[in-house]
Scaffold this active site. Structure first.
Site, PDB file in Angstrom:
ATOM      1  N   ASN A   1       0.494  -1.281  -0.102  1.00 49.97           N
ATOM      2  CA  ASN A   1      -0.127  -0.014   0.105  1.00 49.97           C
ATOM      3  C   ASN A   1       0.897   0.995  -0.217  1.00 49.97           C
ATOM      4  O   ASN A   1       1.762   1.724   0.826  1.00 49.97           O
ATOM      5  CB  ASN A   1      -0.816  -0.315   1.508  1.00 49.97           C
ATOM      6  CG  ASN A   1      -1.702   1.020   1.263  1.00 49.97           C
ATOM      7  OD1 ASN A   1      -1.712   2.188   0.433  1.00 49.97           O
ATOM      8  ND2 ASN A   1      -2.588   1.108   2.098  1.00 49.97           N
TER       9      ASN A   1
ATOM     10  N   ARG B   1      -2.067  -2.315  -3.444  1.00 44.96           N
ATOM     11  CA  ARG B   1      -3.101  -0.711  -4.247  1.00 44.96           C
ATOM     12  C   ARG B   1      -2.679   0.365  -4.638  1.00 44.96           C
ATOM     13  O   ARG B   1      -1.643   1.197  -5.196  1.00 44.96           O
ATOM     14  CB  ARG B   1      -3.325   0.220  -2.357  1.00 44.96           C
ATOM     15  CG  ARG B   1      -3.872   1.702  -2.612  1.00 44.96           C
ATOM     16  CD  ARG B   1      -3.867   2.389  -1.146  1.00 44.96           C
ATOM     17  NE  ARG B   1      -4.966   3.386  -1.524  1.00 44.96           N
ATOM     18  CZ  ARG B   1      -3.567   4.727  -1.364  1.00 44.96           C
ATOM     19  NH1 ARG B   1      -2.307   4.757  -0.600  1.00 44.96           N
ATOM     20  NH2 ARG B   1      -4.491   5.475  -1.108  1.00 44.96           N
TER      21      ARG B   1
ATOM     22  N   HIS C   1      -9.272   6.747  -1.764  1.00 47.31           N
ATOM     23  CA  HIS C   1      -9.372   6.348  -0.368  1.00 47.31           C
ATOM     24  C   HIS C   1     -10.296   5.409  -0.306  1.00 47.31           C
ATOM     25  O   HIS C   1     -11.194   4.430   0.298  1.00 47.31           O
ATOM     26  CB  HIS C   1      -9.108   7.434   0.632  1.00 47.31           C
ATOM     27  CG  HIS C   1      -7.851   7.676   0.699  1.00 47.31           C
ATOM     28  ND1 HIS C   1      -8.529   9.512   1.453  1.00 47.31           N
ATOM     29  CD2 HIS C   1      -6.970   7.674   0.539  1.00 47.31           C
ATOM     30  CE1 HIS C   1      -6.913   9.757   0.593  1.00 47.31           C
ATOM     31  NE2 HIS C   1      -6.040   9.055   0.303  1.00 47.31           N
TER      32      HIS C   1
ATOM     33  N   ARG D   1      -1.474  18.993  -1.087  1.00 48.67           N
ATOM     34  CA  ARG D   1      -2.140  18.989  -2.159  1.00 48.67           C
ATOM     35  C   ARG D   1      -3.537  20.561  -1.415  1.00 48.67           C
ATOM     36  O   ARG D   1      -3.273  20.158  -0.311  1.00 48.67           O
ATOM     37  CB  ARG D   1      -2.814  17.576  -2.449  1.00 48.67           C
ATOM     38  CG  ARG D   1      -2.529  17.029  -3.512  1.00 48.67           C
ATOM     39  CD  ARG D   1      -3.092  15.641  -3.412  1.00 48.67           C
ATOM     40  NE  ARG D   1      -3.101  14.614  -2.830  1.00 48.67           N
ATOM     41  CZ  ARG D   1      -2.718  13.924  -2.746  1.00 48.67           C
ATOM     42  NH1 ARG D   1      -3.787  13.213  -3.541  1.00 48.67           N
ATOM     43  NH2 ARG D   1      -2.534  12.633  -2.240  1.00 48.67           N
TER      44      ARG D   1
ATOM     45  N   GLU E   1      -6.009  -1.055   5.611  1.00 51.94           N
ATOM     46  CA  GLU E   1      -6.220  -0.830   3.982  1.00 51.94           C
ATOM     47  C   GLU E   1      -6.036  -2.759   3.321  1.00 51.94           C
ATOM     48  O   GLU E   1      -6.342  -3.081   2.501  1.00 51.94           O
ATOM     49  CB  GLU E   1      -6.044  -0.252   3.538  1.00 51.94           C
ATOM     50  CG  GLU E   1      -6.536   1.556   3.373  1.00 51.94           C
ATOM     51  CD  GLU E   1      -5.577   2.345   2.961  1.00 51.94           C
ATOM     52  OE1 GLU E   1      -6.613   3.252   1.843  1.00 51.94           O
ATOM     53  OE2 GLU E   1      -4.634   3.042   3.928  1.00 51.94           O
TER      54      GLU E   1
END
Length: 398
Positions: free
Chosen positions: A7, A94, A183, A242, A385
């Site tokens: 990931n 991922r 996500h 970002r 995840e």
């Protein structure tokens, strides 16, 4: 069946090795601050009810270098967990952006890799590093199946009034311009944990993922109905590097009056903005330290960060027509109690009331941090995840 999950985030790489269908990993690890001074790896092996940790510090320039060091930890030394790469049946990756091509876990072929490359421009901080990790894993685990699990998949349930932009329909039909959301693996996992905790399938949940990348999702009856990230993972909340939402007029202005190129503008809003641009660092821990030192820029960065989260909570409460629970997850969401308190302050009109005593001492497990009479449950849920990716891979090939 051994499944290795990779990931890779914009400045981190998490990994876990599972012997499926067991949920507990054989080993796990985290590489942090990739490309940033202070890089380090923490690798943990779980055996006989004990855990053995190894920590290594030293600058790690990119994700390819990080993964090579991880693979050495898996196969070498006193706590090696596999004897050879052939012990791994599948590597689950991922991948942030799947466009409309992928709505579920997919075995990686040359064609799939080309599709991932085509989407580099839509996820410039993630798809390239996801692709690089796939290439390194292919060269190392030659006989393993390489499987991609896409962040965009969970958001395929978003209705058209939420995923359409207010531009001519031809841009959607011919160019695929729409909200995709990201996500998704994290939001899916934590929302399922929350639904089980609430014991309420017909639920209204707001999931807040706060890491280096940040997103917030409205989830109704277990399905995503709106999310803050859009065509690419740039819009919505303020993030590590970002900008989040920004008036497109700013872009036009800089092009017309300052001669900015598209590449310069992309670098600006993706890599030089957010916490880094306003506060001086992309890492929330650094921002907190500077705030404690009285740094005014860092104080402003925290105000902006918190303000945008609160705006989205209000908007999603409206489209959900109420809230049963809000979830804080990912690095900042799970570990920054001050941020959780700031976000939940002055939201009592929505029935959100945080208990400061419960908000402290988080131990890494699902925890309820609301007051006893709060109408909305406030949950801190560690995202997993990696297990969700391993689970999807196991279902695909098992």
């Amino acid at each position: 069946m051994n499944i290795l999950v990779i990931n890779s985030g914009s400045s981190s790489l998490k990994y876990q090795l599972f012997k499926m269908p067991e949920k507990a990993p054989i080993c796990s690890g985290l590489v942090e601050r990739i490309g940033i001074e202070g890089s380090f790896i923490k690798h943990t092996v779980y055996a006989n009810s004990e855990k053995h940790s190894i920590e290594e510090a030293g600058f790690i320039a990119n994700h390819g270098e990080a993964l090579k060091q991880v693979l050495a930890l898996l196969t070498q030394g006193e706590y090696a967990v596999i004897t050879s790469p052939d012990d791994v049946a599948a590597v689950g990756h991922r991948v942030v952006h799947g466009g409309e091509h992928f709505s579920g876990p997919t075995i990686i072929t040359d064609e799939v890799k080309q599709q991932i490359k085509k989407l580099f421009s839509l996820a410039p901080l993630h798809n390239p590093v996801n692709y690089k990790c796939i290439e390194v894993a292919e060269q190392t685990f030659v006989n393993a199946k390489q499987i991609a699990v896409f962040d965009t998949a969970f958001h395929q349930t978003i209705p058209e009034q939420a995923y359409h932009y207010a531009i001519p329909e031809s841009y959607y039909k011919e160019h695929g311009i729409r909200v995709y959301g990201f996500h998704g693996t994290s939001h899916k996992y934590v929302s399922e944990q929350a639904i089980n905790w609430l014991n309420k399938k017909d639920s209204k949940i707001i999931s807040i993922h706060l890491g280096n990348g940040c997103s917030i999702t409205a989830i109704k009856n277990g399905k995503s109905i709106d999310t803050s990230m859009g065509f690419g993972p740039l819009s919505g909340l303020m993030m590590g590097t970002r900008s989040g939402d920004i008036d497109p007029s700013v872009i036009f202005h800089l092009m017309e009056h300052s001669g900015y190129t598209l590449e310069q503008l992309s670098t600006l809003v993706n890599k030089q903005s957010g916490l880094l641009g306003v506060g001086g660092s992309s890492d929330m821990r650094d921002i907190r330290k500077m705030v404690n030192e009285g740094n005014a820029a860092a104080v402003l960065a925290l105000k902006l960060y918190t303000y945008r989260i609160k705006k989205f909570i209000g908007a999603y409460a409206a489209i959900l027509n109420g809230i049963d629970a809000i979830i804080f997850t990912a690095g900042v969401g799970e570990n920054d109690s001050n941020m959780r308190e700031a976000v939940c302050s002055e939201l009592n009109y929505l029935g959100i009331e945080l208990d400061p005593a419960q908000n402290t001492g988080y131990n890494g497990e699902l925890k309820e941090i609301n007051t006893a009479d709060s109408k909305v449950k406030i949950l801190v849920i560690p995202t997993n995840e990696e297990y969700e990716i391993a689970h999807q891979c196991f279902r695909l090939i098992g």
